[in-house]
Design a protein around this motif. Structure first.
Motif, short mmCIF file in Angstrom:
data_model
loop_
_atom_site.label_atom_id
_atom_site.label_comp_id
_atom_site.label_asym_id
_atom_site.label_seq_id
_atom_site.Cartn_x
_atom_site.Cartn_y
_atom_site.Cartn_z
N CYS A 59 0.92 -1.24 0.09
CA CYS A 59 -0.19 0.03 0.06
C CYS A 59 0.85 1.13 0.08
CB CYS A 59 -1.07 -0.02 1.27
SG CYS A 59 -2.02 1.40 1.14
N LYS A 60 1.75 1.39 0.89
CA LYS A 60 2.87 2.20 0.93
C LYS A 60 3.53 2.30 -0.56
CE LYS A 60 6.72 4.22 3.21
NZ LYS A 60 7.68 3.70 4.59
N GLU A 61 4.02 1.49 -0.91
CA GLU A 61 4.62 1.67 -2.43
C GLU A 61 3.80 2.22 -3.56
OE1 GLU A 61 7.77 0.87 -3.55
OE2 GLU A 61 7.98 0.97 -1.42
N ASP A 62 2.37 1.51 -3.42
CA ASP A 62 1.31 2.20 -4.37
C ASP A 62 1.05 3.53 -4.11
OD1 ASP A 62 1.47 -0.22 -5.63
OD2 ASP A 62 -0.36 -1.02 -4.55
N ASN A 63 1.09 4.10 -2.90
CA ASN A 63 0.59 5.51 -2.45
C ASN A 63 1.75 6.57 -2.65
OD1 ASN A 63 -2.13 4.65 -2.50
ND2 ASN A 63 -1.85 4.05 -0.22
N LYS A 64 2.92 6.05 -3.03
CA LYS A 64 3.79 7.07 -3.06
C LYS A 64 3.54 8.35 -4.15
CE LYS A 64 8.29 4.85 -2.14
NZ LYS A 64 9.36 4.42 -2.53
N ASN A 65 3.77 9.53 -3.52
CA ASN A 65 3.34 10.57 -4.28
C ASN A 65 4.34 11.51 -4.80
OD1 ASN A 65 0.56 10.25 -3.93
ND2 ASN A 65 0.43 11.26 -1.93
N PHE A 66 4.06 12.52 -5.70
CA PHE A 66 5.27 13.42 -6.12
C PHE A 66 5.09 14.67 -4.99
CE2 PHE A 66 3.92 11.61 -10.39
CZ PHE A 66 5.25 11.00 -10.59
N ILE A 67 6.11 15.10 -4.91
CA ILE A 67 6.47 16.29 -3.85
C ILE A 67 7.23 17.37 -4.20
CG2 ILE A 67 7.17 16.80 -1.35
CD1 ILE A 67 6.51 13.72 -0.78
N PHE A 116 11.27 14.47 -11.49
CA PHE A 116 10.45 14.18 -10.47
C PHE A 116 10.38 12.55 -10.36
CE2 PHE A 116 9.25 18.39 -11.30
CZ PHE A 116 8.74 18.82 -9.80
N SER A 117 10.39 12.08 -9.15
CA SER A 117 10.18 10.38 -9.09
C SER A 117 9.31 10.39 -7.87
CB SER A 117 11.82 9.77 -8.90
OG SER A 117 12.47 10.02 -9.91
N ALA A 118 8.39 9.37 -7.96
CA ALA A 118 7.52 9.09 -6.82
C ALA A 118 7.94 8.82 -5.56
CB ALA A 118 6.50 7.84 -7.27
N GLY A 119 7.91 9.40 -4.81
CA GLY A 119 8.15 9.35 -3.08
C GLY A 119 9.56 10.31 -2.91
N ASP A 120 10.26 10.99 -4.20
CA ASP A 120 11.19 11.92 -3.70
C ASP A 120 10.76 13.01 -3.65
OD1 ASP A 120 12.83 9.54 -4.00
OD2 ASP A 120 13.37 9.99 -5.96
N GLU A 121 11.35 14.05 -2.86
CA GLU A 121 11.07 15.44 -2.66
C GLU A 121 11.91 16.36 -3.44
OE1 GLU A 121 11.33 16.37 1.59
OE2 GLU A 121 9.76 15.51 2.22
N VAL A 122 11.48 17.14 -4.37
CA VAL A 122 11.99 17.99 -5.29
C VAL A 122 11.90 19.34 -4.52
CG1 VAL A 122 12.09 19.07 -7.49
CG2 VAL A 122 11.52 16.69 -7.16
N THR A 123 13.13 20.22 -4.44
CA THR A 123 13.12 21.36 -4.01
C THR A 123 13.30 22.48 -4.91
OG1 THR A 123 14.11 20.64 -1.95
CG2 THR A 123 14.25 23.05 -2.52
N ARG A 124 12.34 23.61 -4.90
CA ARG A 124 12.67 24.72 -5.72
C ARG A 124 12.46 25.90 -4.76
NH1 ARG A 124 14.40 21.70 -8.78
NH2 ARG A 124 13.95 21.31 -10.99
N ASN A 125 13.20 26.86 -4.77
CA ASN A 125 13.08 28.17 -4.04
C ASN A 125 12.99 29.24 -5.26
OD1 ASN A 125 13.80 26.99 -1.76
ND2 ASN A 125 15.94 27.09 -2.16
N ILE A 126 12.05 29.95 -4.65
CA ILE A 126 11.36 31.25 -5.76
C ILE A 126 11.66 32.44 -5.17
CG2 ILE A 126 9.32 31.84 -6.76
CD1 ILE A 126 10.21 28.95 -7.41
N SER A 127 12.16 33.21 -5.95
CA SER A 127 12.30 35.04 -5.63
C SER A 127 11.19 35.64 -6.33
CB SER A 127 13.54 35.41 -6.15
OG SER A 127 14.87 34.75 -5.46
N LEU A 128 10.63 36.25 -5.48
CA LEU A 128 9.41 37.34 -5.98
C LEU A 128 9.89 38.98 -5.70
CD1 LEU A 128 5.98 35.78 -4.90
CD2 LEU A 128 7.11 35.52 -7.10
N TYR A 129 9.98 39.73 -6.74
CA TYR A 129 10.42 40.86 -6.62
C TYR A 129 9.33 42.02 -6.35
CZ TYR A 129 15.09 39.77 -8.38
OH TYR A 129 16.15 39.25 -8.51
N PRO A 130 9.66 42.90 -5.38
CA PRO A 130 8.26 43.82 -5.17
C PRO A 130 8.31 44.88 -6.29
CG PRO A 130 10.49 44.30 -3.98
CD PRO A 130 10.62 43.03 -4.57
#
Length: 223
Positions: free
Chosen positions: A27-35, A117-131
């Motif tokens: 169940c755990k394997e089947d329910n791996k999500n993208f993060i 992206f791979s199921a179950g792995d966490e991908v990190t993206r930092n974003i800059s917003l300019y005022p």
């Protein structure tokens, strides 16, 4: 007989536990999500931005083809530390778009490579917003006007995010009474060039003005 019954009962319990573990693992394997997770900041002040909307949309693949439109995959609002976290079910997709926005800041849209992206792995993206900020240039020339009088004006280092302005040289002749107003990135020095030619003189100037975020900065060119 009692020992044999106890042994059989223990074997059944062990088998049940084994089957339960297998089921839970499957169940755990089947329910791996993208993060997707990360932080949204204001790079001018190197501060995290809370309350920013982070919206992920996907182009889904089905039956070997994909729909040209994008559908919502996940959405989040950054917390007090500027952090966000998006999670959505595992599926095939052809493209991903990330839209990040906050009031009084320039929005950002990013195309994210599906291969990252791979199921179950966490991908990190930092974003800059300019005022956002506004610069307003008032140009007026009417006293003793000559049709040959001329003003050349241009911004030399501004980053614009609207169709109203650019860094091209603008030329005004004769009687002039007009205003240029542009959205720019705030908390920065904006440089500009002006050259005034009349039948009496010719002068050229390079100057700069500080443009605070969320405010209107005004330049008055009266000659």
């Amino acid at each position: 007989m009692q020992n044999k019954s106890s042994l059989i009962r223990s074997e059944k319990i062990a088998l049940c536990l084994l089957l339960l573990l297998i089921a839970l693992f499957s169940c755990k394997e089947d329910n791996k999500n993208f993060i997707l997770k990360g932080k949204v900041i204001n790079p001018r002040q190197s501060q995290p931005l809370s309350g920013a909307s982070v919206d992920l949309s996907k182009q889904v693949v089905g039956g070997g083809t994909f729909n040209g439109s994008f559908n919502d995959a996940a959405i989040d609002i950054t917390d007090a530390t500027g952090d966000y976290r998006l999670e959505w079910p595992r599926e095939n997709f052809a493209a991903l778009k990330l839209d990040v926005s906050k009031f009084d800041y320039f929005p950002v849209q990013l195309d994210l490579p599906p291969a990252d992206f791979s199921a179950g792995d966490e991908v990190t993206r930092n974003i800059s917003l300019y005022p956002k900020a506004t610069i307003r240039v008032n140009i007026n020339h009417s006293i003793g006007v000559s049709e040959f009088d001329e003003l050349k004006f241009s911004f030399t280092n501004a980053q614009f995010d609207c169709a109203c302005c650019n860094s091209d040289m603008k030329i005004f002749t004769g009687e002039v009474d007009t205003t240029l107003e542009c959205l720019i990135y705030g908390d920065t020095w904006i440089k500009y060039y002006q050259e005034i030619t009349t039948n009496q003189s010719n002068s050229a100037t390079i100057d700069s003005v500080w443009c605070p975020a969320f405010q209107i900065t005004q330049i008055d060119l009266i000659y």
